[in-house]
Design an enzyme around this catalytic site. Structure first.
Site, PDB file in Angstrom:
ATOM      1  N   CYS A 204       0.638  -1.341  -0.145  1.00  0.00           N
ATOM      2  CA  CYS A 204       0.724  -0.259   0.254  1.00  0.00           C
ATOM      3  C   CYS A 204       0.956   1.271  -0.116  1.00  0.00           C
ATOM      4  CB  CYS A 204      -1.348  -0.289   1.000  1.00  0.00           C
ATOM      5  SG  CYS A 204      -1.841  -1.346   1.390  1.00  0.00           S
TER       6      CYS A 204
ATOM      7  N   LYS B 288      -8.711   9.114   3.282  1.00  0.00           N
ATOM      8  CA  LYS B 288      -9.264   7.880   3.019  1.00  0.00           C
ATOM      9  C   LYS B 288     -10.549   7.714   3.295  1.00  0.00           C
ATOM     10  CE  LYS B 288      -4.872   4.794   2.896  1.00  0.00           C
ATOM     11  NZ  LYS B 288      -4.282   5.834   2.885  1.00  0.00           N
TER      12      LYS B 288
ATOM     13  N   HIS C 149      -9.637   3.006   0.934  1.00  0.00           N
ATOM     14  CA  HIS C 149      -7.880   2.633   0.176  1.00  0.00           C
ATOM     15  C   HIS C 149      -7.955   2.565  -0.461  1.00  0.00           C
ATOM     16  CE1 HIS C 149      -3.819   1.465   0.774  1.00  0.00           C
ATOM     17  NE2 HIS C 149      -4.217   1.214   1.948  1.00  0.00           N
TER      18      HIS C 149
ATOM     19  N   GLU D 179      -0.584   4.414  14.638  1.00  0.00           N
ATOM     20  CA  GLU D 179       0.293   5.931  13.319  1.00  0.00           C
ATOM     21  C   GLU D 179      -0.324   7.362  14.615  1.00  0.00           C
ATOM     22  OE1 GLU D 179      -1.598   7.209  10.053  1.00  0.00           O
ATOM     23  OE2 GLU D 179      -0.494   8.374   8.697  1.00  0.00           O
TER      24      GLU D 179
ATOM     25  N   PHE E 108       1.764  -3.354   3.821  1.00  0.00           N
ATOM     26  CA  PHE E 108       1.897  -4.729   4.469  1.00  0.00           C
ATOM     27  C   PHE E 108       3.670  -4.730   3.877  1.00  0.00           C
ATOM     28  CE2 PHE E 108      -1.911  -7.376   3.036  1.00  0.00           C
ATOM     29  CZ  PHE E 108      -2.531  -6.735   4.392  1.00  0.00           C
TER      30      PHE E 108
ATOM     31  N   HIS F 111      -1.865   8.071   6.751  1.00  0.00           N
ATOM     32  CA  HIS F 111      -2.575   7.139   6.254  1.00  0.00           C
ATOM     33  C   HIS F 111      -3.811   6.886   6.528  1.00  0.00           C
ATOM     34  CE1 HIS F 111      -1.440   3.646   4.005  1.00  0.00           C
ATOM     35  NE2 HIS F 111      -2.239   2.678   5.387  1.00  0.00           N
TER      36      HIS F 111
END
Lengths: 347, 395
Positions: free
Chosen positions: B160, B320, B325, B302, B383, B291
């Site tokens: 991502c 997002k 996402h 985060e 990931f 993110h």
């Protein structure tokens, strides 16, 4: 420009943990598959969950990391890693009609799994990236490492590439017409006069930095090109040599990525024309088979030869380099459109 | 000055088909998330996703893109690529110049064709027109062939954070003299592959996602693409400059294949090293495009990392909540949004948020604001622990 120090390669030949490449292992069912070691450094619980690409990648990386300071980054290339798991997961989606699925194949199917597994196993928080541009994935690894070492001259990096043959990528490539219809063995590959090659796989890893002391080889330059015209490629290669081969030096050896595919012959002939009669020619695809990051195994072979290993007779196409091998050009072509130019020399 | 500047932007997402439409939707605080509708699936009509409401035929007609084997991911990429290139005023000659690089990332590639790929893997006869399209690199190979691109071309996958790394790589190609300009970005399309994958991981929200909210239930998947044209400032006198790419960093959390460590080592180091690379201190950052996926794990970690790095956490939000996402496209789409923040000196309302996470107490920007903005940070984590941070600055 940077220096290559430790290196390792798990391949279809006897290259790991010790190199005995004079004995040639042949393709079986048009596939050259890796000889897998016992992976003593990978915890058994993790090993069981790893697909082949992750296994050979991590298996080749861990031994050369041993005893060295932690690298400042992990830069890997692959085109196929994870595909086996991806297709397994896709098949589950269809076969179980999007029911309750286990995420294992999905997570392992991410192509950055090798770089991330090496990162996790070695607790490495540095730069971590996976280049995936097919037949130039490893070339971008080299380019990235070259830029990293220019940006951070004291940096140490683990770089490498991994590709595996899976049931599915073999099937797709075969349907795409990239493997031979007939069975060929050994060097017959180059004389078949037909389209396609044999499938291959390997993992090759290198520790690289800007320090000449104790180095195995010096990576002088790396460049790539997308083009279908051999004339354009020829001019590009000529300019590459003019720009990067040190004045007064010659290319002692052309390591050709020739793979027996009749359609690509025009490009390899063009490369031989550029290097000329003064340059010996060796080939390696009868050892590695064809796969997008095969040049990583090619570079590993160059490191061995520059460190004094003899070039086995089965690799020689034309002449044998005199004693004192200094400069090697690797030229590789992937599917008639992706060209790779790597100049590597004694440190 | 050899600063890397942005001279063109293009984006397509659930927020609209162009930069202008995306900005208008952001100002209004529009949410692009609705129930899955664009392809048949067990999740159709029940799973919230952020779709580009144009089917493949409509995209093909609009783009005159009827090449065999072209996938939705490639069509979305082409749409954003063409907008960015036109926006920067690059000619066809400049596009095919050996000094023009193309770098992009994606995580789905041609695997949006789940059913076709299944059929191709079963058939004993010749494959379909899509046989060469399943690869991740197929997106860039398509753009390369359509525009006869001759420079450095690369496809990156760090899950991502793929397109954030594509942006970094393009900038570094320019800085090292390997390219004069770089077209950088990413694309991903919604697919049964990712829907079922994230569902199996139990991180898809059954409701519209609520980044940084105490009651967040996971992420919603989205689709889209974005591209930026990067050039050296000295190469573009008189050209419109949207922003400079002033800093970036790529780190690894090295903790787990699909979740972040509690301390957020990877996110912390990415933000910290990006500041160092930009020669800025934490207090210089005016806004963070987080993110912020809306998962239990990401938003807590985060936030923890932000609190550790910033004495006072600057205004932040996650778009997002608007776009879903978009995976491999997210870094590039959010880069375009950060550039819009700077170019128009405005912050967009963070949406779907009600109550902060008690452990962090962090509250995103909730209203539209016009504001003097100098430096904006954009985070992308993926990931495999792949964490990347970009910093854009007012030119």
């Amino acid at each position: 420009m940077f220096y290559i120090h430790q290196h390792s390669c798990i391949s279809p030949q006897q290259t790991f943990p010790v190199s005995r490449i004079d004995e040639l292992s042949d393709a079986v069912d048009k596939k050259l598959q890796v000889i897998e070691p016992s992976y003593e450094q990978i915890p058994p619980g993790m090993l069981r969950r790893m697909g082949k690409a992750v296994r050979i990648g991590v298996g080749a990386a861990l031994p050369i990391l041993k005893g060295l300071p932690a690298p400042d980054g992990i830069i890997l290339g692959t085109a196929n890693a994870g595909k086996e798991d991806c297709v397994k997961f896709l098949n589950q989606i269809i076969e179980y009609n999007e029911g309750m699925l286990t995420p294992l194949n999905f997570v392992q199917g991410t192509p950055n799994a090798i770089a991330s597994q090496v990162g996790i196993l070695t607790k490495n928080h540095g730069y971590n990236i996976t280049h995936m541009h097919l037949g130039l994935a490893f070339e971008h690894v080299l380019t990235d490492a070259d830029m990293q070492i220019t940006e951070n001259p004291s940096g140490l990096f683990l770089i490498g590439a991994v590709d595996d043959i899976s049931v599915y990528n073999y099937y797709f490539e075969d349907k795409g017409g990239w493997y031979k219809k007939e069975t060929v063995t050994g060097k017959q590959l180059y004389d078949s006069g037909t389209d396609g090659s044999v499938a291959g796989e390997a993992a090759a890893m290198f520790m690289v930095n800007g320090n000449r002391t104790g180095a195995a080889a010096k990576l002088i330059a790396i460049n790539s090109l997308h083009h279908t015209d051999a004339e354009v490629m020829k001019k590009y290669l000529q300019q590459f040599i003019i720009n990067h081969l040190p004045h007064g030096e010659k290319i002692d050896l052309l390591l050709s990525g020739e793979n027996g595919d009749n359609r690509l012959r025009v490009f390899y002939d063009a490369a031989e024309e550029i290097t000329g009669r003064e340059t010996a020619i060796a080939r390696f695809k009868h050892m590695s088979g064809e796969f997008p990051t095969a040049t990583a195994m090619g570079l590993w072979l160059c490191c061995r030869f520059l460190q004094g290993d003899e070039i086995p007779g089965h690799m020689i196409k034309y002449s044998k380099p005199e004693k004192g091998l200094r400069n090697i050009l690797i030229y590789n072509n992937y599917k008639g459109i992706q060209h790779s130019f790597i100049l590597v020399a004694i440190p | 000055m050899n600063r890397i500047v942005v001279t063109g932007i293009g984006v397509i997402s659930a927020m609209g088909d162009s930069v202008a439409e995306n900005r208008a939707s952001l100002i209004l605080g529009k949410c692009g998330i609705s129930l899955l509708d664009m392809f048949p699936s067990k999740f159709s009509g029940s799973l919230p996703v952020a779709e580009v409401k144009k089917n493949n035929t409509a995209l093909q007609e609009k783009l005159n893109a009827f090449e065999p084997g072209v996938t939705r991911t490639s069509l979305l990429a082409l749409h954003a690529f063409e907008e960015a290139v036109a926006n920067s005023g690059l000619s066809n000659n400049q596009l095919s110049d050996f000094n023009t690089a193309l770098v992009s990332g994606n995580t789905v590639g041609g695997m949006c064709l789940t059913d076709e790929m299944y059929e191709d893997a079963k058939k004993e006869t010749t494959g379909s027109e899509y046989i060469a399209s399943y690869d991740y690199a197929s997106v860039n190979m398509y753009l390369q062939q359509r525009y006869r691109l001759n420079g450095n071309i690369n496809t990156i996958n760090t899950a991502c954070s793929s397109s954030a790394n594509a942006i970094m790589y393009g900038a570094r190609l320019i800085k090292s003299g390997r390219a004069q300009r770089a077209i950088v970005g990413g694309a991903d399309s919604l697919a049964k592959f990712t829907i079922n994958g994230f569902n199996a991981l139990h991180i898809l929200s059954p409701e519209i996602c609520t980044p940084f909210d105490i009651n967040r239930k996971g992420l919603n998947l989205g689709e889209g693409a974005a591209f930026l044209v990067l050039e050296k400032e000295s190469d573009c006198p008189g050209k419109k400059i949207y922003a400079t790419l002033s800093g970036y960093a790529n780190t690894n959390d090295a903790y787990h294949a699909s979740s972040l460590s509690d301390e957020g080592i990877g996110p912390f180091k990415a933000m910290q090293q990006a500041l160092q690379s930009a020669n800025l201190s934490a207090s210089d950052i005016d806004f963070i495009n987080a993110h912020g996926t809306g998962t239990e794990n990401n938003d807590l970690v985060e936030g923890t990392a932000m609190l550790q790095l910033f004495k006072t956490v600057p205004p932040f939000a996650s778009t997002k909540a608007n776009t879903g996402h978009t995976l491999g496209a997210a870094g590039a789409i959010e880069a375009v949004y950060s550039i819009l923040n700077l170019h128009h000196q405005e912050l967009y309302p963070g949406i779907n948020f009600k109550e902060p996470i008690p452990a962090t107490g962090l509250v995103p920007v909730k209203t539209y604001q016009q504001k003097g903005l100098e430096h904006i940070m954009s985070n992308s984590f993926g990931f495999g622990g792949n964490c990347s941070t970009l910093i854009f600055s007012k030119p």
